[in-house]
Design an enzyme around this catalytic site. Structure first.
Site, short mmCIF file in Angstrom:
data_model
loop_
_atom_site.label_atom_id
_atom_site.label_comp_id
_atom_site.label_asym_id
_atom_site.label_seq_id
_atom_site.Cartn_x
_atom_site.Cartn_y
_atom_site.Cartn_z
N LYS A 29 0.83 -1.22 0.00
CA LYS A 29 0.00 0.00 0.00
C LYS A 29 0.86 1.27 0.00
O LYS A 29 0.56 2.23 -0.69
CB LYS A 29 -0.94 0.02 1.22
N ARG B 156 -9.31 0.46 9.64
CA ARG B 156 -8.88 -0.91 9.90
C ARG B 156 -9.91 -1.70 10.69
O ARG B 156 -9.69 -2.87 10.97
CB ARG B 156 -7.56 -0.90 10.67
N ARG C 219 11.49 -6.24 3.95
CA ARG C 219 11.34 -4.78 3.89
C ARG C 219 12.31 -4.10 4.85
O ARG C 219 12.54 -4.53 5.96
CB ARG C 219 9.90 -4.41 4.28
N ARG D 194 11.61 -2.65 10.57
CA ARG D 194 10.60 -2.23 11.54
C ARG D 194 10.43 -3.33 12.59
O ARG D 194 10.43 -4.51 12.25
CB ARG D 194 9.26 -1.99 10.83
N ARG E 36 -0.23 -9.43 12.90
CA ARG E 36 -0.82 -8.36 12.06
C ARG E 36 -1.72 -8.95 10.97
O ARG E 36 -2.77 -8.41 10.67
CB ARG E 36 0.31 -7.53 11.43
P1 AMP Z 1 1.22 0.12 8.93
O1 AMP Z 1 2.36 1.03 8.70
O2 AMP Z 1 -0.02 0.50 8.16
O3 AMP Z 1 1.57 -1.34 8.74
O4 AMP Z 1 0.83 0.28 10.47
C1 AMP Z 1 1.75 -0.02 11.50
C2 AMP Z 1 1.04 -0.11 12.82
O5 AMP Z 1 0.46 1.17 13.14
C3 AMP Z 1 -0.13 -1.09 12.88
O6 AMP Z 1 0.30 -2.41 13.12
C4 AMP Z 1 -0.91 -0.51 14.05
O7 AMP Z 1 -0.28 -0.78 15.29
C5 AMP Z 1 -0.78 0.99 13.80
N1 AMP Z 1 -1.87 1.47 12.91
C6 AMP Z 1 -1.73 1.96 11.65
N2 AMP Z 1 -2.92 2.32 11.14
C7 AMP Z 1 -3.83 2.06 12.12
C8 AMP Z 1 -5.24 2.19 12.22
N3 AMP Z 1 -6.00 2.68 11.21
N4 AMP Z 1 -5.83 1.83 13.39
C9 AMP Z 1 -5.12 1.37 14.42
N5 AMP Z 1 -3.80 1.19 14.39
C10 AMP Z 1 -3.15 1.53 13.26
#
Ligand code: AMP
Length: 215
Positions: free
Chosen positions: A15, A90, A127, A160, A171
């Site tokens: 994404k 989410r 990554r 990360r 996740r």
């Molecule tokens: P991402 O970079 O999208 O993979 O997000 C990394 C982490 O940020 C996720 O595993 C969640 O802990 C938090 N996170 C990101 N977007 C959301 C969301 N919309 N709602 C809740 N937690 C989020």
């Protein structure tokens, strides 16, 4: 009228990478909640302090924290014509809250990206991100010119915390149980376009550009 694109798909589907290309092509900002939260953690803000433990475990950050960050971001001038959302909504509560911020003139498209789990796991574990500017690399498919160093800003590349194997599976589990069911919520409400995202970025972008997004 704002053009709102929800990039919808599991962790590791790309994404962020796909969103960046589309953002440049379409002149709309890419809003990544994960990036916003990581930035807050780095700066030790109150949002960052609330979010950090959840993020380390691969759990969702509480909705009120995420919504505050999002509402603040989409009210900025550069988002007035629309934006791409990466990693939001989410869960059902987030989707319902977001719906309240949408106008009848706004046009919302859900870009549903799909790929088999083994592709996602491979992408997440390979990554690396730049500690300074957040640029995304893949050790095999999109490596930096110089090992461990960001091509763009010269920052150090790191893995990360939540791209480590046990957190990756958590996740993916959360995506299946809390996020994927949102497709039912959006069905009939907004246009949903499903695209295979298993191959390289150029092909995926070409496929998206071939779709009639706004008709
Ligand atoms: P991402 O970079 O999208 O993979 O997000 C990394 C982490 O940020 C996720 O595993 C969640 O802990 C938090 N996170 C990101 N977007 C959301 C969301 N919309 N709602 C809740 N937690 C989020």
């Amino acid at each position: 009228m704002r053009k709102i694109i929800i990039l919808f798909g599991p962790p590791g589907i790309g994404k962020g990478t796909i969103g960046k290309s589309l953002s440049e092509k379409w002149g709309l900002p890419l809003i990544s909640i994960g990036d916003l939260l990581r930035d807050n953690v780095k700066k030790n803000t109150s949002i960052g302090m609330k979010a950090e433990t959840f993020m380390k475990r691969g759990e969702l950050v509480p909705d009120d924290v995420v919504l505050d960050a999002l509402v603040d971001r989409i009210s900025q001038e550069d988002a007035s014509k629309g934006f791409l959302l990466d990693g939001f909504p989410r869960n059902l509560n987030q989707a319902q809250m977001f719906e309240k911020t949408i106008d009848t003139n706004d046009s919302v498209v859900v870009l549903h990206l799909v790929a088999p789990d083994h592709v996602l796991i491979e992408r997440l574990s390979m990554r690396r991100i730049c500690k300074s500017c957040g640029a995304i690399y893949h050790l095999k498919n999109m490596p930096p010119k110089k090992e461990g160093i960001c091509d763009i800003c010269g920052g150090v590349l790191v893995q990360r915390e939540d791209d480590k194997p046990d957190v990756i599976s958590r996740r993916l589990e959360i995506f299946r149980s809390e996020t994927e069911p949102l497709l039912e919520y959006y069905d009939g409400r907004h246009k949903i376009l499903t695209i295979s995202a298993a191959d390289n970025r150029e092909n995926i972008i070409e496929r998206i550009e071939g779709l009639a997004l706004w008709v």
